[in-house]
Design a protein around this motif. Structure first.
Motif, PDB file in Angstrom:
ATOM      1  N   ALA A 115       0.833  -1.208   0.000  1.00 49.32           N
ATOM      2  CA  ALA A 115       0.000   0.000   0.000  1.00 49.32           C
ATOM      3  C   ALA A 115       0.865   1.254   0.000  1.00 49.32           C
ATOM      4  N   GLY A 116       2.001   1.212   0.682  1.00 52.20           N
ATOM      5  CA  GLY A 116       2.912   2.359   0.651  1.00 52.20           C
ATOM      6  C   GLY A 116       3.420   2.632  -0.755  1.00 52.20           C
ATOM      7  N   ARG A 117       3.760   1.555  -1.475  1.00 52.70           N
ATOM      8  CA  ARG A 117       4.185   1.721  -2.872  1.00 52.70           C
ATOM      9  C   ARG A 117       3.047   2.278  -3.722  1.00 52.70           C
ATOM     10  N   GLU A 118       1.854   1.721  -3.531  1.00 54.93           N
ATOM     11  CA  GLU A 118       0.699   2.197  -4.313  1.00 54.93           C
ATOM     12  C   GLU A 118       0.374   3.647  -3.984  1.00 54.93           C
ATOM     13  N   ARG A 119       0.591   4.038  -2.752  1.00 53.89           N
ATOM     14  CA  ARG A 119       0.324   5.426  -2.367  1.00 53.89           C
ATOM     15  C   ARG A 119       1.276   6.364  -3.100  1.00 53.89           C
ATOM     16  N   ARG A 120       2.549   5.990  -3.177  1.00 49.07           N
ATOM     17  CA  ARG A 120       3.508   6.817  -3.917  1.00 49.07           C
ATOM     18  C   ARG A 120       3.139   6.885  -5.397  1.00 49.07           C
ATOM     19  N   ILE A 121       2.738   5.765  -5.968  1.00 51.38           N
ATOM     20  CA  ILE A 121       2.311   5.750  -7.364  1.00 51.38           C
ATOM     21  C   ILE A 121       1.112   6.674  -7.564  1.00 51.38           C
ATOM     22  N   THR A 122       0.158   6.603  -6.639  1.00 49.66           N
ATOM     23  CA  THR A 122      -1.042   7.441  -6.737  1.00 49.66           C
ATOM     24  C   THR A 122      -0.690   8.912  -6.665  1.00 49.66           C
TER      25      THR A 122
END
Length: 123
Positions: A17-24
């Protein structure tokens, strides 16, 4: 033993989720910059049909609404969570926010393609 597996899975979900948050956040910033650059000098209304103008406006509005939905969901992930259930909600919000960010990018790309095809056909 089951708790260790669940704890490990939760940690993996939080890292993902941390990676996805950065992507978002990168997608949201990119879409905002692209729209800002594209519409800085507001383009004149095309001389084509009203249908193309309406479709262009719908894509612009759709991208904006998807961007707002994604930004709303990502801002709801700023809070500190204390329980594992809140961790799962946090992961879910980030995932939905990423989906909305991709919808916003897709609407921008569709708008850009519409402008390109319109320019080709009208000139």
């Amino acid at each position: 033993m089951l708790k260790n597996h669940l704890r490990r899975d939760l940690q993996w979900l939080k890292r993902q989720a941390g990676r996805e948050r950065r992507i978002t956040l990168i997608l949201l910033t990119g879409v905002l910059a692209a729209w800002g650059r594209q519409l800085a000098p507001w383009p004149a209304a095309p001389t084509g049909s009203q249908v193309l103008l309406g479709l262009s406006f719908v894509l612009f509005a759709g991208s904006g609404l998807a961007w707002l939905a994604s930004a709303y969901l990502i801002t709801r992930t700023v809070r500190v969570h204390k329980e594992p259930v809140e961790d799962l909600r946090w992961v879910s919000r980030i995932t939905r926010s990423k989906e909305w960010a991709f919808w916003s990018v897709s609407a921008y790309v569709a708008w850009h393609l519409l402008q390109f095809v319109t320019a080709l056909l009208l000139d």
